[in-house]
Design a protein around this motif. Sequence first.
Motif, PDB file in Angstrom:
ATOM      1  N   VAL A 202       4.931  12.206   6.930  1.00  0.00           N
ATOM      2  CA  VAL A 202       4.596  13.012   8.187  1.00  0.00           C
ATOM      3  C   VAL A 202       5.850  12.726   9.261  1.00  0.00           C
ATOM      4  CG1 VAL A 202       2.989  12.917   9.949  1.00  0.00           C
ATOM      5  CG2 VAL A 202       1.902  12.616   7.506  1.00  0.00           C
ATOM      6  N   ALA A 203       6.246  11.846   9.482  1.00  0.00           N
ATOM      7  CA  ALA A 203       7.219  11.606  10.418  1.00  0.00           C
ATOM      8  C   ALA A 203       8.409  12.484  10.022  1.00  0.00           C
ATOM      9  CB  ALA A 203       7.643  10.171  10.702  1.00  0.00           C
ATOM     10  N   ALA A 204       8.985  12.411   8.904  1.00  0.00           N
ATOM     11  CA  ALA A 204      10.048  13.266   8.485  1.00  0.00           C
ATOM     12  C   ALA A 204       9.726  14.658   8.575  1.00  0.00           C
ATOM     13  CB  ALA A 204      10.604  13.035   7.213  1.00  0.00           C
ATOM     14  N   THR A 205       8.470  15.158   8.227  1.00  0.00           N
ATOM     15  CA  THR A 205       8.061  16.520   8.135  1.00  0.00           C
ATOM     16  C   THR A 205       8.015  17.066   9.610  1.00  0.00           C
ATOM     17  OG1 THR A 205       7.016  16.245   6.339  1.00  0.00           O
ATOM     18  CG2 THR A 205       6.153  18.199   7.675  1.00  0.00           C
TER      19      THR A 205
ATOM     20  N   LEU B 151      -0.435   8.602  15.518  1.00  0.00           N
ATOM     21  CA  LEU B 151      -0.944   8.357  14.016  1.00  0.00           C
ATOM     22  C   LEU B 151      -0.868   6.995  13.678  1.00  0.00           C
ATOM     23  CD1 LEU B 151       0.068  11.783  12.595  1.00  0.00           C
ATOM     24  CD2 LEU B 151      -2.304  11.529  13.654  1.00  0.00           C
ATOM     25  N   VAL B 152      -1.812   6.518  13.136  1.00  0.00           N
ATOM     26  CA  VAL B 152      -1.598   5.109  12.428  1.00  0.00           C
ATOM     27  C   VAL B 152      -1.985   5.045  10.973  1.00  0.00           C
ATOM     28  CG1 VAL B 152      -2.044   2.630  12.579  1.00  0.00           C
ATOM     29  CG2 VAL B 152      -2.071   3.939  14.714  1.00  0.00           C
ATOM     30  N   TYR B 153      -0.833   4.782  10.330  1.00  0.00           N
ATOM     31  CA  TYR B 153      -1.299   4.501   8.639  1.00  0.00           C
ATOM     32  C   TYR B 153      -1.063   3.180   8.366  1.00  0.00           C
ATOM     33  CZ  TYR B 153      -0.420   9.784   8.399  1.00  0.00           C
ATOM     34  OH  TYR B 153      -0.522  11.003   8.650  1.00  0.00           O
TER      35      TYR B 153
ATOM     36  N   ALA C 265       0.733  -1.192   0.034  1.00  0.00           N
ATOM     37  CA  ALA C 265      -0.111  -0.059   0.152  1.00  0.00           C
ATOM     38  C   ALA C 265       0.983   1.179  -0.130  1.00  0.00           C
ATOM     39  CB  ALA C 265      -0.741   0.073   1.296  1.00  0.00           C
ATOM     40  N   PRO C 266       1.437   1.601  -1.214  1.00  0.00           N
ATOM     41  CA  PRO C 266       2.552   2.482  -1.202  1.00  0.00           C
ATOM     42  C   PRO C 266       2.116   3.816  -0.854  1.00  0.00           C
ATOM     43  CG  PRO C 266       1.971   1.895  -3.300  1.00  0.00           C
ATOM     44  CD  PRO C 266       1.088   0.944  -2.491  1.00  0.00           C
ATOM     45  N   GLU C 267       1.041   4.397  -1.013  1.00  0.00           N
ATOM     46  CA  GLU C 267       0.689   5.752  -0.696  1.00  0.00           C
ATOM     47  C   GLU C 267       0.492   5.629   0.795  1.00  0.00           C
ATOM     48  OE1 GLU C 267      -1.745   7.925  -4.163  1.00  0.00           O
ATOM     49  OE2 GLU C 267      -2.854   6.300  -3.444  1.00  0.00           O
ATOM     50  N   ARG C 268      -0.049   4.958   1.607  1.00  0.00           N
ATOM     51  CA  ARG C 268      -0.270   5.085   2.901  1.00  0.00           C
ATOM     52  C   ARG C 268       1.202   4.868   3.754  1.00  0.00           C
ATOM     53  NH1 ARG C 268      -2.465   0.125   6.103  1.00  0.00           N
ATOM     54  NH2 ARG C 268      -3.004  -0.617   4.144  1.00  0.00           N
ATOM     55  N   CYS C 269       2.012   3.969   3.046  1.00  0.00           N
ATOM     56  CA  CYS C 269       3.340   3.828   3.504  1.00  0.00           C
ATOM     57  C   CYS C 269       4.110   5.082   3.341  1.00  0.00           C
ATOM     58  CB  CYS C 269       4.067   2.640   2.847  1.00  0.00           C
ATOM     59  SG  CYS C 269       5.909   2.712   3.323  1.00  0.00           S
ATOM     60  N   ALA C 270       3.931   5.807   2.410  1.00  0.00           N
ATOM     61  CA  ALA C 270       4.760   7.179   1.790  1.00  0.00           C
ATOM     62  C   ALA C 270       4.093   8.204   2.965  1.00  0.00           C
ATOM     63  CB  ALA C 270       4.666   7.495   0.544  1.00  0.00           C
TER      64      ALA C 270
END
Length: 120
Positions: free
Chosen positions: A25-28, A118-120, A15-20
Amino acid sequence: MARSLVVKATAGADAPERCAQAFTVAATAVAAGVDVSLWLTGESTWFALPGRAQEFELPHSAPLAELLHVILTSGTVTACTQCAARREIGPDDVLPGVRIAGAAVFVEEAMAEGAQALVY
């Protein structure tokens, strides 16, 4: 009271979009000076291994390897104990700076005063 952000990534290349989104968000948040803990669970656990983030591609998304580097530089990255065990990933297999820990540590971080999870 200092705020912290706990991000749980539950998806990887499946699920690449959810992963990215989780990594972005974490890096930002790290770049904004927030205390960040990124948890790799499920298929995202593979990104705890050297070279795996470099293999991830998603158009119009920042390279996952760069996002992971930012998070590792100033945040915490944890691979889920059970998820790692199911994939036969041990402490000697993961990138420098990645730890393996379980649900008790996740709950402790998520329930800390001032924490947002947050959970993705």
